[in-house]
Design a protein around this motif. Structure first.
Motif, PDB file in Angstrom:
ATOM      1  N   ASP A  36       0.809  -1.219   0.000  1.00  0.00           N
ATOM      2  CA  ASP A  36       0.000   0.000   0.000  1.00  0.00           C
ATOM      3  C   ASP A  36       0.843   1.269   0.000  1.00  0.00           C
ATOM      4  N   TYR A  37       2.061   1.168   0.521  1.00  0.00           N
ATOM      5  CA  TYR A  37       2.875   2.392   0.541  1.00  0.00           C
ATOM      6  C   TYR A  37       4.332   2.136   0.193  1.00  0.00           C
ATOM      7  N   ALA A  38       4.524   1.132  -0.647  1.00  0.00           N
ATOM      8  CA  ALA A  38       5.846   0.887  -1.233  1.00  0.00           C
ATOM      9  C   ALA A  38       5.644   0.195  -2.574  1.00  0.00           C
ATOM     10  N   GLU A  39       6.542   0.446  -3.498  1.00  0.00           N
ATOM     11  CA  GLU A  39       6.512  -0.254  -4.783  1.00  0.00           C
ATOM     12  C   GLU A  39       7.355  -1.514  -4.650  1.00  0.00           C
ATOM     13  N   ILE A  40       6.804  -2.641  -5.049  1.00  0.00           N
ATOM     14  CA  ILE A  40       7.506  -3.913  -4.949  1.00  0.00           C
ATOM     15  C   ILE A  40       7.957  -4.317  -6.351  1.00  0.00           C
ATOM     16  N   LEU A  41       9.261  -4.457  -6.547  1.00  0.00           N
ATOM     17  CA  LEU A  41       9.825  -4.776  -7.849  1.00  0.00           C
ATOM     18  C   LEU A  41      10.587  -6.093  -7.794  1.00  0.00           C
ATOM     19  N   THR A  42      10.527  -6.852  -8.869  1.00  0.00           N
ATOM     20  CA  THR A  42      11.380  -8.025  -8.999  1.00  0.00           C
ATOM     21  C   THR A  42      12.258  -7.837 -10.233  1.00  0.00           C
ATOM     22  N   GLY A  43      13.362  -8.561 -10.283  1.00  0.00           N
ATOM     23  CA  GLY A  43      14.326  -8.365 -11.364  1.00  0.00           C
ATOM     24  C   GLY A  43      14.380  -9.523 -12.337  1.00  0.00           C
ATOM     25  N   GLY A  44      15.522  -9.693 -12.957  1.00  0.00           N
ATOM     26  CA  GLY A  44      15.700 -10.751 -13.932  1.00  0.00           C
ATOM     27  C   GLY A  44      17.165 -10.970 -14.248  1.00  0.00           C
ATOM     28  N   THR A  45      17.434 -12.037 -14.984  1.00  0.00           N
ATOM     29  CA  THR A  45      18.800 -12.404 -15.343  1.00  0.00           C
ATOM     30  C   THR A  45      18.960 -12.423 -16.857  1.00  0.00           C
ATOM     31  N   PRO A  46      19.856 -11.620 -17.409  1.00  0.00           N
ATOM     32  CA  PRO A  46      20.117 -11.689 -18.858  1.00  0.00           C
ATOM     33  C   PRO A  46      20.635 -13.081 -19.229  1.00  0.00           C
ATOM     34  N   LYS A  47      20.368 -13.514 -20.440  1.00  0.00           N
ATOM     35  CA  LYS A  47      20.840 -14.823 -20.895  1.00  0.00           C
ATOM     36  C   LYS A  47      22.363 -14.890 -20.812  1.00  0.00           C
ATOM     37  N   THR A  48      22.842 -15.900 -20.102  1.00  0.00           N
ATOM     38  CA  THR A  48      24.287 -16.033 -19.921  1.00  0.00           C
ATOM     39  C   THR A  48      24.985 -16.474 -21.208  1.00  0.00           C
ATOM     40  N   SER A  49      24.234 -17.001 -22.159  1.00  0.00           N
ATOM     41  CA  SER A  49      24.834 -17.474 -23.413  1.00  0.00           C
ATOM     42  C   SER A  49      25.131 -16.332 -24.385  1.00  0.00           C
ATOM     43  N   SER A  51      27.064 -13.058 -24.756  1.00  0.00           N
ATOM     44  CA  SER A  51      28.156 -12.314 -24.104  1.00  0.00           C
ATOM     45  C   SER A  51      27.902 -10.815 -24.095  1.00  0.00           C
ATOM     46  N   GLU A  52      27.184 -10.307 -25.111  1.00  0.00           N
ATOM     47  CA  GLU A  52      26.920  -8.868 -25.188  1.00  0.00           C
ATOM     48  C   GLU A  52      26.041  -8.389 -24.032  1.00  0.00           C
ATOM     49  N   TYR A  53      25.345  -9.315 -23.377  1.00  0.00           N
ATOM     50  CA  TYR A  53      24.501  -8.936 -22.237  1.00  0.00           C
ATOM     51  C   TYR A  53      25.332  -8.768 -20.958  1.00  0.00           C
ATOM     52  N   TRP A  54      26.581  -9.224 -20.999  1.00  0.00           N
ATOM     53  CA  TRP A  54      27.426  -9.200 -19.805  1.00  0.00           C
ATOM     54  C   TRP A  54      28.708  -8.387 -20.009  1.00  0.00           C
ATOM     55  N   GLU A  55      28.965  -7.977 -21.226  1.00  0.00           N
ATOM     56  CA  GLU A  55      30.125  -7.152 -21.546  1.00  0.00           C
ATOM     57  C   GLU A  55      29.699  -6.019 -22.489  1.00  0.00           C
ATOM     58  N   PRO A  56      30.187  -4.803 -22.293  1.00  0.00           N
ATOM     59  CA  PRO A  56      31.024  -4.355 -21.169  1.00  0.00           C
ATOM     60  C   PRO A  56      30.222  -4.257 -19.870  1.00  0.00           C
ATOM     61  N   LYS A  57      30.891  -4.494 -18.771  1.00  0.00           N
ATOM     62  CA  LYS A  57      30.242  -4.492 -17.455  1.00  0.00           C
ATOM     63  C   LYS A  57      30.056  -3.042 -16.985  1.00  0.00           C
ATOM     64  N   GLU A  81      24.405  -2.608 -20.782  1.00  0.00           N
ATOM     65  CA  GLU A  81      23.146  -1.943 -21.087  1.00  0.00           C
ATOM     66  C   GLU A  81      22.273  -2.835 -21.971  1.00  0.00           C
ATOM     67  N   GLU A  82      22.912  -3.603 -22.856  1.00  0.00           N
ATOM     68  CA  GLU A  82      22.169  -4.545 -23.693  1.00  0.00           C
ATOM     69  C   GLU A  82      21.495  -5.605 -22.822  1.00  0.00           C
ATOM     70  N   GLY A  83      22.200  -6.049 -21.804  1.00  0.00           N
ATOM     71  CA  GLY A  83      21.638  -7.039 -20.895  1.00  0.00           C
ATOM     72  C   GLY A  83      20.435  -6.498 -20.143  1.00  0.00           C
ATOM     73  N   LEU A  84      20.522  -5.247 -19.725  1.00  0.00           N
ATOM     74  CA  LEU A  84      19.407  -4.607 -19.025  1.00  0.00           C
ATOM     75  C   LEU A  84      18.198  -4.473 -19.938  1.00  0.00           C
ATOM     76  N   ASN A  85      18.441  -4.045 -21.173  1.00  0.00           N
ATOM     77  CA  ASN A  85      17.350  -3.785 -22.115  1.00  0.00           C
ATOM     78  C   ASN A  85      16.698  -5.055 -22.645  1.00  0.00           C
TER      79      ASN A  85
END
Length: 217
Positions: A36-49, A51-57, A81-85
Motif C-alpha cells: 500500500d505504501y511501497a513499490e515492490i519490484l522483482t528483477g531478472g537475469t540476462p541470458k548467460t549465453s 556475451s553482449e549482455y554481460w560485456e562491457p560491465k 546496457e544490452e543485458g538490461l534492455n
C-alpha cells in the motif's frame, strides 16, 4: 543487546504499540500492507549465453546470495546496457529494502539495503518506499521478522519460496515518518557499532594467530 531493542521498539504480533518509545512520540501505530505504501519490484537475469549482455560491465547486478552482505555498496557482478534492455532486470533506486525470495540455507527471507542504484535477479524483491515510509525503519522491522517471513513462504516450508504478492501483503507498522526516522537512525548507529566491534575482534584473532605461530614452533 540489539535483539532486545528490536523486541522493545517494534510491536509484537497483535500489539498496536511498542513496549518502549522515544520521548516526544504518542498515538497508535497504524498497520498497513507493504504494497500500500511501497513499490515492490522483482528483477531478472540476462541470458548467460549472450556475451553482449554481460560485456562491457557497466550496470551493478545483484544475486540473491548477496543479501547476506546486509548493506551493499557494490555488487559481485555487472551487466551491460544490452543485458538490461533485453531482460527483466530493472533499476532499483538507492536506499530500497531488498529481500531474498529464494535461496539455499538461510538466504530466503534475509533482507538488505542497497546504498547504490542497482539491478537484481528474479530471486530478489525490492521494496521501494514511498514518501511516508522510511527505508531504514522497514529494513530493521523485517530483519526482526526473519522467521516470520520464512513461514510466509509458499511451499512446504523448507523448499518453498516468497513471491512479489506475499511481500506486498506483509503487514507492517506505520508510525509517523519522524518516529520511523528516529527508530531507523537508532538501529543504524547500533549496526555501525556492531560492525566496528566485529572488525576489532577480527583484528585480535589475526594477532592471536600470529602470536601462536611465533610462540609455538
Amino acid at each position: 543487546m540489539k535483539k532486545g531493542f528490536l523486541q522493545q521498539l517494534f510491536p509484537e504480533n497483535g500489539e498496536k504499540l511498542p513496549r518502549v518509545r522515544f520521548t516526544g512520540f504518542e498515538g497508535e501505530w497504524e498497520q498497513r500492507r507493504l504494497g500500500d505504501y511501497a513499490e515492490i519490484l522483482t528483477g531478472g537475469t540476462p541470458k548467460t549465453s549472450i556475451s553482449e549482455y554481460w560485456e562491457p560491465k557497466k550496470i551493478p547486478w545483484m544475486s540473491s546470495g548477496e543479501v547476506n552482505k546486509r548493506r551493499l555498496d557494490g555488487t559481485d557482478n555487472m551487466i551491460s546496457e544490452e543485458g538490461l534492455n533485453n531482460s527483466s532486470a530493472r533499476w532499483v533506486k538507492a536506499h530500497s529494502v531488498l529481500i531474498a525470495l529464494a535461496g539455499q540455507g538461510k538466504t530466503r527471507g534475509t533482507v538488505a539495503v542497497n546504498n547504490i542504484r542497482l539491478t537484481t535477479n528474479q530471486s530478489i524483491a525490492a521494496i521501494v518506499p514511498k514518501d511516508n515510509l522510511h527505508y531504514e525503519f522497514v529494513y530493521q522491522n523485517l530483519l526482526k521478522r526473519y522467521d516470520e517471513l520464512r513461514m510466509f513462504s509458499s511451499g512446504d516450508g523448507t523448499r518453498g519460496g516468497l513471491n512479489k504478492q506475499i511481500v506486498s501483503d506483509v503487514v507492517i507498522p506505520s508510525p509517523s515518518k519522524e518516529e520511523q526516522f528516529k527508530i531507523g537512525a537508532f538501529f543504524k548507529q547500533l549496526d555501525n557499532t556492531i560492525t566496528l566491534y566485529q572488525y576489532k575482534i577480527d583484528q585480535l584473532n589475526i594477532l592471536k594467530k600470529s602470536c601462536l605461530q611465533n610462540m609455538f614452533i
